[in-house]
Design a protein around this motif. Structure first.
Motif, mmCIF file in Angstrom:
data_model
loop_
_atom_site.group_PDB
_atom_site.id
_atom_site.type_symbol
_atom_site.label_atom_id
_atom_site.label_comp_id
_atom_site.label_asym_id
_atom_site.label_seq_id
_atom_site.Cartn_x
_atom_site.Cartn_y
_atom_site.Cartn_z
ATOM 1 N N THR A 1 0.818 -1.214 0.000
ATOM 2 C CA THR A 1 0.000 0.000 0.000
ATOM 3 C C THR A 1 0.851 1.263 0.000
ATOM 4 O O THR A 1 1.771 1.415 0.808
ATOM 5 C CB THR A 1 -0.929 0.008 1.226
ATOM 6 O OG1 THR A 1 -1.789 -1.134 1.154
ATOM 7 C CG2 THR A 1 -1.761 1.273 1.280
ATOM 8 N N ARG A 2 0.525 2.175 -0.928
ATOM 9 C CA ARG A 2 1.126 3.505 -0.982
ATOM 10 C C ARG A 2 0.053 4.532 -0.649
ATOM 11 O O ARG A 2 -1.138 4.214 -0.570
ATOM 12 C CB ARG A 2 1.681 3.794 -2.379
ATOM 13 C CG ARG A 2 2.661 2.757 -2.908
ATOM 14 C CD ARG A 2 3.230 3.198 -4.261
ATOM 15 N NE ARG A 2 2.172 3.526 -5.206
ATOM 16 C CZ ARG A 2 1.572 2.655 -6.030
ATOM 17 N NH1 ARG A 2 1.944 1.383 -6.025
ATOM 18 N NH2 ARG A 2 0.624 3.043 -6.858
ATOM 19 N N LEU A 3 0.482 5.759 -0.453
ATOM 20 C CA LEU A 3 -0.483 6.814 -0.125
ATOM 21 C C LEU A 3 -1.536 6.989 -1.210
ATOM 22 O O LEU A 3 -2.674 7.360 -0.932
ATOM 23 C CB LEU A 3 0.261 8.145 0.079
ATOM 24 C CG LEU A 3 0.704 8.467 1.508
ATOM 25 C CD1 LEU A 3 1.536 9.732 1.524
ATOM 26 C CD2 LEU A 3 -0.509 8.614 2.417
ATOM 27 N N ASP A 4 -1.154 6.718 -2.462
ATOM 28 C CA ASP A 4 -2.086 6.994 -3.556
ATOM 29 C C ASP A 4 -2.919 5.778 -3.964
ATOM 30 O O ASP A 4 -3.681 5.849 -4.940
ATOM 31 C CB ASP A 4 -1.329 7.531 -4.780
ATOM 32 C CG ASP A 4 -0.268 6.546 -5.283
ATOM 33 O OD1 ASP A 4 -0.118 5.463 -4.673
ATOM 34 O OD2 ASP A 4 0.412 6.866 -6.275
ATOM 35 N N ASP A 5 -2.782 4.644 -3.242
ATOM 36 C CA ASP A 5 -3.602 3.495 -3.638
ATOM 37 C C ASP A 5 -4.215 2.772 -2.432
ATOM 38 O O ASP A 5 -4.391 1.558 -2.436
ATOM 39 C CB ASP A 5 -2.789 2.515 -4.492
ATOM 40 C CG ASP A 5 -1.684 1.801 -3.722
ATOM 41 O OD1 ASP A 5 -1.442 2.166 -2.553
ATOM 42 O OD2 ASP A 5 -1.075 0.886 -4.298
ATOM 43 N N ILE A 6 -4.531 3.556 -1.382
ATOM 44 C CA ILE A 6 -5.212 2.977 -0.221
ATOM 45 C C ILE A 6 -6.603 2.518 -0.652
ATOM 46 O O ILE A 6 -7.353 3.282 -1.275
ATOM 47 C CB ILE A 6 -5.328 4.019 0.909
ATOM 48 C CG1 ILE A 6 -3.937 4.368 1.444
ATOM 49 C CG2 ILE A 6 -6.221 3.520 2.030
ATOM 50 C CD1 ILE A 6 -3.916 5.535 2.401
ATOM 51 N N PRO A 7 -6.976 1.266 -0.363
ATOM 52 C CA PRO A 7 -8.335 0.820 -0.720
ATOM 53 C C PRO A 7 -9.379 1.679 -0.006
ATOM 54 O O PRO A 7 -9.301 1.872 1.207
ATOM 55 C CB PRO A 7 -8.386 -0.626 -0.213
ATOM 56 C CG PRO A 7 -6.962 -1.035 -0.048
ATOM 57 C CD PRO A 7 -6.206 0.207 0.297
ATOM 58 N N THR A 8 -10.294 2.215 -0.751
ATOM 59 C CA THR A 8 -11.354 3.014 -0.130
ATOM 60 C C THR A 8 -12.657 2.217 -0.168
ATOM 61 O O THR A 8 -13.008 1.565 0.786
ATOM 62 C CB THR A 8 -11.484 4.376 -0.809
ATOM 63 O OG1 THR A 8 -11.592 4.188 -2.230
ATOM 64 C CG2 THR A 8 -10.274 5.242 -0.494
#
Length: 695
Positions: A506-513
């Motif tokens: 997980t990176r800051l720009d691909d956190i599962p929402t």
């Protein structure tokens, strides 16, 4: 044979048969006629020593060595008498004279090692035992005592080999069994240590040391009730053991029976008045009980008695840190590290104090140093990981946190299910066991990862507290919920929820929402909507976590600060608080303006169902950093959070939004302890929206 020779043989026979009174009488009778007989004086000294009269024995043996300075055995036995009297320096000198005369006297080398051990001269003691064993490799006492000295030097593997060698020669050697347990415990092999202590107690049920040690290992195995029973047994046999009282206090502390734990510390202090170690231990109990001022007083008193006690300086720093005395805490850690520069716990704690003052470079240097000093130091990896996550370095942060978990599992294999850990392997058709020990907030936050795992074809079981199952089941009907694992072989992999971001990269720009990923029950939504005033701007508030948890106590907000929100026209505050913090309602003016939802609110066995439902009707949630804001975020409901100057990693630094929960807004302390500014900013923003038509 002379008459005296016959009399000596008679006295020796009486001594060997255990009739020490008759043996002493015979020796004294001989000395009446021949007062200068060194062999009789020597024999009398040995008889007196065997009878427990060490002072009288030493005087006779001293005379024997003066009458016959070349008698190695007389010097040896005088050394034994001096050991019994606690005059260890003199004993060492006697044993050295004995082996100078007779270098092959293995027992003298061994007992010299014993005297050196009593003087804490461990390296020299090991050398003395080595000399004894070179002469007599099967000398069990030397093998056992050498192992104990090696333990003191931190050489547990060598010590264990020595205990095993002693037990191979004498399997019923109780002291070696007990010591073997100590070595195994130091290596984290707790079940084996427990078996060793049980073996010693089978041979000697009244061996208090083994009962005490058994209690300690049971405590480390997460069995405080069983540990308490072992300590109670030890104290029934020996009520005046202050150390056991302190160990019992530790078990009571783990059971959160703090009043009883403090009482045990008080009893230990009565047994050892003005003992810095006991005061330090009582401070630890009081600290756990959140009696911070009392803990500080205990630590300071301990340090008055022993200013060189590094542990007490470290503990004082921890208590001052929790009281937000950051500069004083840092000074205490500096004292601890001046006394013990390579003290990993104090280094990590100082790093945490640096973190709370945003001195991140110094904090990271401390965490790095602690890891350098202690390989596999789980707490240091965890703290470094959290520091990296807070600053947005997600790749390194998740990796550090996962390393901390792995090191913890290696240290505590008895607490781990025998199931492989998932590290990102394909999930199609695989059965996963998931759990999360770090609390309800983390469980809700990371539960989002179950949806992409299900999409990959995983068969998921979640193990946790039953009270959360009904809420979490709203995520997906495909998740199985269990309280205990009955068949580990059923699963292909296991993982804690905290490990999932690392496995997913997980990176800051691909956190599962995928928000909302939790949902309220429609009938409850309808029911609780009627409890709200449709003409008001309804704000659900939560101000306090569990005060027994250090982390929650630090994040809680005094209710009085919510007055700034209540003063905004049109606002109505609605309490979402359960259990803790309700006492504040009657103590501050704003308490009278807070609407309570009654005893039936979230009163059932299932947690947060009513909280989730009423959030659907609230205009806003305002909360301290607690599970309430995680629930609001997972439901997609608008919420504002009041955050400490340096918050939990998930909220990062200097931003008003959250990449984890798009519906949340973050309000941060501009300085440590400054909640007033947080609520002034909230009130200013609230005035802009409270009068608007409800959407």
């Amino acid at each position: 044979m002379s008459t005296t020779g016959v009399a000596i043989e008679t006295a020796v026979g009486l001594m060997r048969n255990g009739d020490l009174v008759a043996a002493e009488r015979a020796c004294r009778q001989m000395l009446l006629t021949e007062p200068g007989r060194s062999d009789v004086v020597h024999l009398l000294g040995v008889v007196l020593l065997m009878g427990g009269h060490a002072a009288d024995a030493e005087r006779q043996l001293d005379l024997a060595t003066r009458l016959d300075a070349g008698s190695a055995v007389a010097h040896y036995n005088r050394g034994n008498a001096l050991n019994a009297l606690g005059r260890f320096d003199e004993a060492v000198a006697c044993f050295e004279r004995a082996v100078a005369i007779r270098p092959d006297l293995a027992e003298a080398h061994c007992n010299r090692g014993n005297a050196l051990s009593r003087l804490s001269r461990w390296q020299e003691a090991v050398a003395a035992y080595d000399a004894a064993l070179a002469l007599r490799p099967a000398l069990v006492e030397a093998l056992n005592n050498r192992g104990d000295a090696l333990m003191r030097l931190g050489r547990e593997a060598e010590a264990l080999a020595g205990f095993d060698a002693a037990l191979a020669i004498k399997p019923d050697h109780v002291a070696a069994l007990n010591n073997r347990g100590n070595a195994l415990r130091r290596q984290g092999r707790l079940q084996e240590a427990l078996a060793a202590y049980d073996g010693a107690l089978k041979l000697r049920p009244d061996l208090v040391d083994a009962l005490d040690n058994r209690g300690l290992v049971l405590q480390e195995l997460g069995l405080p009730e069983a540990a308490l029973a072992s300590f109670d047994h030890a104290l029934a046999l020996s009520p005046d053991r202050a150390g056991t009282r302190l160990n019992r206090a530790g078990a009571l502390r783990d059971l959160r029976r703090f009043d009883e734990a403090v009482a045990d510390c008080d009893r230990a202090l009565a047994l050892r008045p003005n003992d810095a170690a006991v005061l330090n231990a009582r401070g630890v109990v009081r600290h756990e009980a959140r009696q911070l001022d009392e803990a500080v007083a205990d630590y300071r008193r301990a340090l008055d008695l022993d200013p060189g006690m590094a542990e007490a300086w470290n503990n004082l720093g921890n208590a001052l840190h929790d009281l937000d005395g950051m500069e004083e805490a840092e000074a205490a850690y500096r004292k601890a590290l001046a006394l013990r520069p390579d003290y990993p716990e104090a280094i990590v704690n100082r790093g945490m104090a640096f973190m709370d003052r945003r001195r991140f470079e110094e904090a990271m240097a401390d965490f790095d140093r602690a890891i350098e000093l202690r390989a596999g130091y789980s707490e240091a990896y965890k703290r470094r990981g959290v520091a990296r996550l807070l600053q947005g370095d997600y790749a390194a942060g998740w990796a550090d946190y996962e390393a901390s978990q792995q090191h913890w599992r290696e240290r505590n294999p008895h607490l781990v299910q025998p199931i492989p850990y998932w590290a990102g392997e394909p999930l199609a058709g695989k059965r996963l066991l998931l759990s999360e020990p770090n609390g309800f907030g983390d469980t809700i936050m990371f539960f989002r990862y179950l949806l992409p795992m299900l999409e990959q074809g995983a068969d998921i079981s979640f193990q946790g507290p039953r009270s959360l199952f009904r809420l979490l089941a709203s995520c997906s009907e495909r998740i199985r919920f269990i309280e205990t694992v009955d068949d580990p072989a059923r699963y292909d992999y296991q993982a804690s929820l905290w490990s999932l971001p690392h496995a997913f990269g997980t990176r800051l720009d691909d956190i599962p929402t995928g928000i909302p990923y939790l949902r309220a029950e429609p009938e409850r939504v309808q029911r609780w909507a009627s409890a709200l005033d449709p003409a008001s701007f309804n704000i659900g508030i939560c101000w306090q976590g569990n005060p027994a948890r250090k982390i929650d106590a630090a994040r809680s907000i005094p209710l009085t600060h919510f007055q700034a929100l209540a003063d905004v026209p049109g606002v109505r505050l609605v309490s979402l608080q359960k259990h803790h913090g309700l006492d504040q309602l009657g103590r501050v003016p704003v308490g009278a303006q807070v609407q309570l939802l009654g005893d039936e609110f979230d009163a059932g066995a299932d947690a947060f169902l009513d909280t989730a439902a009423i959030m659907q009707g609230l205009d806003l949630v305002v909360s301290c950093d607690s599970v309430v804001n995680h629930l609001a975020g997972a439901l997609g409901r608008p919420a504002w959070i009041g955050l400490r100057y340096v918050p939990e990693f998930r909220w990062m630094l200097d931003r008003a939004d959250s990449p984890w929960y798009p519906s949340l807004r973050l309000f941060r302390q501009p300085a440590i302890g400054d909640w007033a500014s947080v609520f002034t900013a909230m009130a200013d923003e609230l005035r802009k929206i409270a009068g608007q038509p409800r959407g």
